[in-house]
Write an enzyme that holds these catalytic residues in place. Structure first.
Site, PDB file in Angstrom:
ATOM      1  N   LYS A  20     -15.028  -9.567  25.732  1.00  0.00           N
ATOM      2  CA  LYS A  20     -13.712  -9.090  26.038  1.00  0.00           C
ATOM      3  C   LYS A  20     -13.916  -7.483  25.850  1.00  0.00           C
ATOM      4  O   LYS A  20     -13.071  -6.892  26.855  1.00  0.00           O
ATOM      5  CB  LYS A  20     -12.688  -9.525  24.836  1.00  0.00           C
ATOM      6  CG  LYS A  20     -13.236  -9.245  23.457  1.00  0.00           C
ATOM      7  CD  LYS A  20     -11.937  -9.808  22.507  1.00  0.00           C
ATOM      8  CE  LYS A  20     -12.479  -9.382  21.005  1.00  0.00           C
ATOM      9  NZ  LYS A  20     -13.862  -9.939  20.486  1.00  0.00           N
ATOM     10  N   ARG A  96      -5.285  -8.318  15.293  1.00  0.00           N
ATOM     11  CA  ARG A  96      -6.163  -9.312  14.676  1.00  0.00           C
ATOM     12  C   ARG A  96      -5.384 -10.322  13.734  1.00  0.00           C
ATOM     13  O   ARG A  96      -5.989 -11.454  13.365  1.00  0.00           O
ATOM     14  CB  ARG A  96      -7.023  -8.614  13.560  1.00  0.00           C
ATOM     15  CG  ARG A  96      -8.157  -7.810  14.536  1.00  0.00           C
ATOM     16  CD  ARG A  96      -9.152  -8.479  15.071  1.00  0.00           C
ATOM     17  NE  ARG A  96     -10.175  -9.287  14.232  1.00  0.00           N
ATOM     18  CZ  ARG A  96     -11.170  -8.320  13.930  1.00  0.00           C
ATOM     19  NH1 ARG A  96     -11.646  -7.266  14.419  1.00  0.00           N
ATOM     20  NH2 ARG A  96     -12.135  -9.032  13.241  1.00  0.00           N
ATOM     21  N   ARG A 162     -31.134 -11.734  15.055  1.00  0.00           N
ATOM     22  CA  ARG A 162     -30.462 -10.952  14.038  1.00  0.00           C
ATOM     23  C   ARG A 162     -29.564 -12.046  13.097  1.00  0.00           C
ATOM     24  O   ARG A 162     -29.389 -13.080  13.680  1.00  0.00           O
ATOM     25  CB  ARG A 162     -29.423  -9.936  14.519  1.00  0.00           C
ATOM     26  CG  ARG A 162     -29.861  -9.253  15.725  1.00  0.00           C
ATOM     27  CD  ARG A 162     -28.870  -8.374  16.333  1.00  0.00           C
ATOM     28  NE  ARG A 162     -27.804  -9.005  16.454  1.00  0.00           N
ATOM     29  CZ  ARG A 162     -26.547  -8.485  16.631  1.00  0.00           C
ATOM     30  NH1 ARG A 162     -26.156  -7.218  16.309  1.00  0.00           N
ATOM     31  NH2 ARG A 162     -25.415  -9.323  16.915  1.00  0.00           N
ATOM     32  N   ARG A 173     -18.501 -16.756  11.287  1.00  0.00           N
ATOM     33  CA  ARG A 173     -17.493 -15.861  12.345  1.00  0.00           C
ATOM     34  C   ARG A 173     -16.580 -16.577  13.199  1.00  0.00           C
ATOM     35  O   ARG A 173     -15.390 -16.078  13.455  1.00  0.00           O
ATOM     36  CB  ARG A 173     -18.825 -14.947  13.237  1.00  0.00           C
ATOM     37  CG  ARG A 173     -19.296 -14.087  12.497  1.00  0.00           C
ATOM     38  CD  ARG A 173     -20.334 -13.204  13.519  1.00  0.00           C
ATOM     39  NE  ARG A 173     -19.487 -12.533  14.236  1.00  0.00           N
ATOM     40  CZ  ARG A 173     -20.496 -11.809  15.239  1.00  0.00           C
ATOM     41  NH1 ARG A 173     -21.589 -11.994  15.414  1.00  0.00           N
ATOM     42  NH2 ARG A 173     -19.691 -10.910  16.183  1.00  0.00           N
TER      43      ARG A 173
END
Ligand SMILES: [Zn+2]
Length: 225
Positions: A20, A96, A162, A173
């Site tokens: 995005k 958010r 990572r 997440r």
């Protein structure tokens, strides 16, 4: 002719690794409007020790806490009042929460709300295949594979995954994303402003879908069939 003094006020929603930010950047360049990233605004304040809010923002971010809604609302409201936003802006990373979406409606008149749709399965695949070296070169075992899956082709350093890309982190997440965003998506759906974009395509094709929707909309506003 239609009258809209600020015809390009848009937001781009989407899960992590949906691209995005990249799309917001491309659309911003196309229409010569600023790309506003909530994350970048916070990061810039945090790293500018002269900024009056630097300490406050740093405290939240360094402790892994969410920056309070009132603070981020204020920063976004200030940013979109800037002269460079006179024709609009491409905003990502905000809103958010449902409360932030409702706040945004009090300070903006959104022309487009895009949702870049990517299934959880594809997100997991995109994240779990990612490998980096200590110099930050990024590879993907499927989409841009190095010759040897354990060595960076550019610098010869070992590749690793990572922490952010490990399955358990990806799952959490995603859970946070759905928790945060499902309400916002419903809110914009009910207002009939949400435009869904197939995000499981190449970057250029995702971009074409967005531009196509905007051009079609502008043509119909102008009265061109
Ligand atoms: Zn490297």
């Amino acid at each position: 002719m239609f009258q809209n003094e600020k015809p390009f006020e848009l937001i781009i929603l989407g899960p992590p690794v949906s691209g995005k930010g990249t799309q917001a950047d491309l659309v911003a360049k196309t229409f010569n409007i600023p790309h506003i990233s909530a994350g970048v605004i916070l990061h810039n304040i945090k790293s500018n020790s002269n900024h009056p809010l630097a300490d406050e923002v740093r405290q939240y971010m360094d402790n892994g806490k969410l920056v309070p809604t009132e603070l981020i609302n204020k920063l976004i409201a200030e940013r979109i009042k800037n002269e460079d936003c006179k024709f609009g802006y491409a905003l990502d990373g905000f809103p958010r929460t449902l409360g932030q979406a409702q706040f945004l409606d009090t300070i903006a008149d959104l022309d487009y709300v895009f949702l870049i749709k990517v299934s959880d399965e594809v997100i997991i695949e995109r994240m779990s295949g990612r490998r980096v070296c200590k110099n930050g070169h990024t590879w993907h075992l499927k989409y841009s594979p190095p010759k040897n899956p354990e060595i960076c082709d550019i610098c010869g350093e070992p590749l690793f995954q990572r922490d952010d890309d490990k399955p358990e982190t990806v799952q959490s997440r995603l859970a946070i994303y759905h928790q945060e965003t499902d309400d916002i998506i419903r809110y914009y759906q009910e207002k009939k402003v949400l435009k869904e974009i197939d995000g499981e395509q190449h970057i250029e094709n995702v971009y074409y879908q967005i531009i196509r929707q905007m051009v079609d909309d502008l043509r119909s506003k102008i009265g061109w069939k």
